[in-house]
Scaffold this active site. Structure first.
Site, PDB file in Angstrom:
ATOM      1  N   GLU A   1      45.926  45.143  70.689  1.00 41.76           N
ATOM      2  CA  GLU A   1      45.958  46.544  71.142  1.00 41.76           C
ATOM      3  C   GLU A   1      46.507  46.645  72.570  1.00 41.76           C
ATOM      4  O   GLU A   1      47.219  47.593  72.907  1.00 41.76           O
ATOM      5  CB  GLU A   1      44.547  47.149  71.051  1.00 41.76           C
ATOM      6  CG  GLU A   1      44.103  47.353  69.602  1.00 41.76           C
ATOM      7  CD  GLU A   1      42.658  47.785  69.494  1.00 41.76           C
ATOM      8  OE1 GLU A   1      41.769  46.996  69.884  1.00 41.76           O
ATOM      9  OE2 GLU A   1      42.402  48.910  69.027  1.00 41.76           O
TER      10      GLU A   1
ATOM     11  N   GLY B   1      41.556  43.600  70.156  1.00 40.82           N
ATOM     12  CA  GLY B   1      41.861  44.211  71.457  1.00 40.82           C
ATOM     13  C   GLY B   1      43.042  43.549  72.153  1.00 40.82           C
ATOM     14  O   GLY B   1      43.754  44.208  72.929  1.00 40.82           O
TER      15      GLY B   1
ATOM     16  N   ALA C   1      38.515  41.762  71.833  1.00 41.06           N
ATOM     17  CA  ALA C   1      37.329  42.136  72.599  1.00 41.06           C
ATOM     18  C   ALA C   1      36.339  40.976  72.541  1.00 41.06           C
ATOM     19  O   ALA C   1      36.344  40.199  71.587  1.00 41.06           O
ATOM     20  CB  ALA C   1      36.711  43.390  71.997  1.00 41.06           C
TER      21      ALA C   1
ATOM     22  N   GLU D   1      39.408  43.509  62.944  1.00 41.91           N
ATOM     23  CA  GLU D   1      38.123  44.201  63.112  1.00 41.91           C
ATOM     24  C   GLU D   1      37.411  44.451  61.789  1.00 41.91           C
ATOM     25  O   GLU D   1      36.198  44.352  61.691  1.00 41.91           O
ATOM     26  CB  GLU D   1      38.340  45.543  63.846  1.00 41.91           C
ATOM     27  CG  GLU D   1      38.604  45.414  65.337  1.00 41.91           C
ATOM     28  CD  GLU D   1      40.070  45.186  65.682  1.00 41.91           C
ATOM     29  OE1 GLU D   1      40.870  44.829  64.782  1.00 41.91           O
ATOM     30  OE2 GLU D   1      40.418  45.365  66.863  1.00 41.91           O
TER      31      GLU D   1
HETATM   32  N1  DAK Z   1      35.145  37.012  71.742  1.00 39.83           N
HETATM   33  C1  DAK Z   1      34.374  36.106  72.377  1.00 39.83           C
HETATM   34  N2  DAK Z   1      34.631  34.776  72.374  1.00 39.83           N
HETATM   35  C2  DAK Z   1      35.707  34.360  71.692  1.00 39.83           C
HETATM   36  C3  DAK Z   1      36.545  35.251  70.992  1.00 39.83           C
HETATM   37  C4  DAK Z   1      36.242  36.641  71.052  1.00 39.83           C
HETATM   38  N3  DAK Z   1      37.008  37.572  70.476  1.00 39.83           N
HETATM   39  N4  DAK Z   1      37.521  34.532  70.382  1.00 39.83           N
HETATM   40  C5  DAK Z   1      37.293  33.247  70.714  1.00 39.83           C
HETATM   41  N5  DAK Z   1      36.205  33.141  71.486  1.00 39.83           N
HETATM   42  C6  DAK Z   1      35.612  31.919  72.052  1.00 39.83           C
HETATM   43  C7  DAK Z   1      34.892  31.129  70.985  1.00 39.83           C
HETATM   44  O1  DAK Z   1      33.586  31.620  70.783  1.00 39.83           O
HETATM   45  C8  DAK Z   1      34.917  29.735  71.596  1.00 39.83           C
HETATM   46  O2  DAK Z   1      33.928  29.671  72.589  1.00 39.83           O
HETATM   47  P1  DAK Z   1      32.830  28.472  72.589  1.00 39.83           P
HETATM   48  O3  DAK Z   1      32.205  28.505  71.260  1.00 39.83           O
HETATM   49  O4  DAK Z   1      33.686  27.243  72.829  1.00 39.83           O
HETATM   50  O5  DAK Z   1      31.945  28.805  73.756  1.00 39.83           O
HETATM   51  C9  DAK Z   1      36.280  29.692  72.298  1.00 39.83           C
HETATM   52  O6  DAK Z   1      36.646  31.053  72.501  1.00 39.83           O
HETATM   53  C10 DAK Z   1      37.361  29.013  71.484  1.00 39.83           C
HETATM   54  O7  DAK Z   1      37.402  29.653  70.223  1.00 39.83           O
HETATM   55  P2  DAK Z   1      37.339  28.862  68.836  1.00 39.83           P
HETATM   56  O8  DAK Z   1      36.555  27.603  68.986  1.00 39.83           O
HETATM   57  O9  DAK Z   1      36.914  29.827  67.803  1.00 39.83           O
HETATM   58  O10 DAK Z   1      38.880  28.471  68.659  1.00 39.83           O
HETATM   59  P3  DAK Z   1      39.636  28.189  67.296  1.00 39.83           P
HETATM   60  O11 DAK Z   1      40.962  27.641  67.685  1.00 39.83           O
HETATM   61  O12 DAK Z   1      38.799  27.409  66.342  1.00 39.83           O
HETATM   62  O13 DAK Z   1      39.848  29.637  66.626  1.00 39.83           O
HETATM   63  C11 DAK Z   1      40.441  31.993  66.641  1.00 39.83           C
HETATM   64  C12 DAK Z   1      40.664  30.584  67.268  1.00 39.83           C
HETATM   65  C13 DAK Z   1      41.233  32.997  67.473  1.00 39.83           C
HETATM   66  C14 DAK Z   1      40.981  31.986  65.202  1.00 39.83           C
HETATM   67  C15 DAK Z   1      38.931  32.313  66.621  1.00 39.83           C
HETATM   68  O14 DAK Z   1      38.443  32.091  67.947  1.00 39.83           O
HETATM   69  C16 DAK Z   1      38.641  33.740  66.258  1.00 39.83           C
HETATM   70  O15 DAK Z   1      38.670  34.100  65.071  1.00 39.83           O
HETATM   71  N6  DAK Z   1      38.285  34.572  67.265  1.00 39.83           N
HETATM   72  C17 DAK Z   1      37.890  35.951  67.026  1.00 39.83           C
HETATM   73  C18 DAK Z   1      39.083  36.799  66.703  1.00 39.83           C
HETATM   74  C19 DAK Z   1      38.692  38.253  66.451  1.00 39.83           C
HETATM   75  O16 DAK Z   1      38.049  38.559  65.414  1.00 39.83           O
HETATM   76  N7  DAK Z   1      39.087  39.133  67.361  1.00 39.83           N
HETATM   77  C20 DAK Z   1      38.906  40.571  67.176  1.00 39.83           C
HETATM   78  C21 DAK Z   1      37.649  40.982  67.832  1.00 39.83           C
HETATM   79  S1  DAK Z   1      37.258  42.691  67.540  1.00 39.83           S
HETATM   80  C22 DAK Z   1      34.837  48.837  70.094  1.00 39.83           C
HETATM   81  C23 DAK Z   1      35.248  48.909  68.792  1.00 39.83           C
HETATM   82  C24 DAK Z   1      35.984  47.873  68.282  1.00 39.83           C
HETATM   83  C25 DAK Z   1      36.283  46.768  69.080  1.00 39.83           C
HETATM   84  C26 DAK Z   1      35.898  46.741  70.394  1.00 39.83           C
HETATM   85  C27 DAK Z   1      35.166  47.773  70.902  1.00 39.83           C
HETATM   86  N8  DAK Z   1      33.922  49.853  70.592  1.00 39.83           N
HETATM   87  C28 DAK Z   1      33.608  51.015  69.801  1.00 39.83           C
HETATM   88  C29 DAK Z   1      33.364  49.637  71.889  1.00 39.83           C
HETATM   89  C30 DAK Z   1      36.925  45.619  68.459  1.00 39.83           C
HETATM   90  C31 DAK Z   1      37.683  44.889  69.151  1.00 39.83           C
HETATM   91  C32 DAK Z   1      38.081  43.525  68.781  1.00 39.83           C
HETATM   92  O17 DAK Z   1      38.943  43.007  69.394  1.00 39.83           O
END
Ligand code: DAK
Length: 256
Positions: A110, A107, A62, A130
């Site tokens: 998921e 997500g 997400a 998460e």
């Molecule tokens: N969201 C937004 N932007 C993201 C992103 C994300 N999930 N993942 C990466 N990006 C963006 C980064 O901010 C960066 O953008 P800029 O800074 O260049 O503008 C660009 O993509 C490249 O990312 P990185 O520079 O971080 O790239 P790296 O190779 O260094 O690292 C990485 C890759 C995948 C390890 C890292 O980006 C990372 O850890 N990303 C986050 C992964 C994560 O934690 N995903 C899970 C998210 S939680 C809900 C309840 C729960 C949820 C949703 C809704 N409700 C009740 C409504 C939870 C859902 C989830 O998915």
């Protein structure tokens, strides 16, 4: 557009196209996925391949930047939106596969869990992180992951938030196959070609019958199997399949 839809040789391809954010699922991306899935449902595609543009990620989850500072009602609606969109994938009558190249987190995983099948390249990394954000999965992960890998492994992944590689994912049944790196559409197409030669109705009945194994007591599930397998006999495809066997030729299924 952040989501592309294309059709080729009987297959539908839904491709996330937001590589600059690792194909993160903003609410507008979720809306575009829903629209694409409606078109897939209305099409005569025999299977669906879901993938992401770029080499780094199927999808990093997400869009975290969009999730902060929202009220509880908006958050709940957000969860239900994501769930409803992925339910559209799950509810398709045709088989679907997610191609995991690079990262599939939160997500993004998921979304892959809502597909009938998942394949991963050997360098793929996936998980439900998460908990590290103080959250739990909200787009179906707590419900689909245990159905796929079992409660204990699902709890380990969800409660640790850890990342696992393709080999471990295959070992626990999270992905169906680890595939050589290549063009994502092609990898997905190769995988689903093992199903697309069969009749669509039998494929649909098989999926429905197996799904009932997870929400019915055995006796009820067996009744469902008896009904659905009997229904299969009513199709022209069953007549054709059995006749083709007896006549020692390949069947020509017509999805009737
Ligand atoms: N969201 C937004 N932007 C993201 C992103 C994300 N999930 N993942 C990466 N990006 C963006 C980064 O901010 C960066 O953008 P800029 O800074 O260049 O503008 C660009 O993509 C490249 O990312 P990185 O520079 O971080 O790239 P790296 O190779 O260094 O690292 C990485 C890759 C995948 C390890 C890292 O980006 C990372 O850890 N990303 C986050 C992964 C994560 O934690 N995903 C899970 C998210 S939680 C809900 C309840 C729960 C949820 C949703 C809704 N409700 C009740 C409504 C939870 C859902 C989830 O998915």
């Amino acid at each position: 557009m952040s989501v592309e839809l294309s059709f080729d040789d009987g297959l539908a391809f839904v491709t996330l196209n937001r590589p600059e954010a690792l194909n993160a699922l903003s609410f507008s991306v979720l809306g575009e996925i829903a629209e694409a899935l409606d078109e897939v449902k209305a099409s005569d595609a025999r299977a669906l391949v879901i993938s992401g543009r770029g080499e780094k990620a199927l999808c990093a989850g997400a869009d975290i930047k969009e999730l902060t500072g929202r009220g509880l009602v908006a958050q709940r609606q957000g969860a239900q939106l994501g769930q409803a969109v992925f339910q559209k994938i799950d509810g398709l009558l045709i088989p679907s596969v997610a191609v995991i190249k690079g990262y599939a987190f939160g997500g993004g995983l998921e979304m892959a869990l809502a597909c009938t099948f998942r394949v991963a390249t050997s360098s793929a990394k996936m998980g439900l992180p998460e908990i590290r954000l103080g959250l739990i999965p909200g787009y179906g992960g707590t419900q689909r992951l245990p159905r796929i890998v079992g409660q204990s492994r699902a709890l380990e992944l969800i409660m640790s938030g850890k990342t696992i590689g393709a080999t471990d994912a295959e070992r626990i049944g999270l992905v169906n196959a680890v595939v050589d790196d290549g063009e994502a559409h092609e990898l997905g197409a190769q995988f689903v070609r093992q199903f697309t030669g069969h009749g669509k109705i039998a494929l649909m009945l098989a999926k429905q019958a197996v799904e009932r194994a997870f929400d019915s007591p055995l006796e009820k599930g067996l009744l469902v199997e008896a009904d659905l397998s009997t229904l299969a006999f009513q199709t022209e495809d069953a007549e054709e399949g059995m006749r083709a066997f007896i006549e020692k030729r390949k069947p020509a299924f017509k999805d009737r």
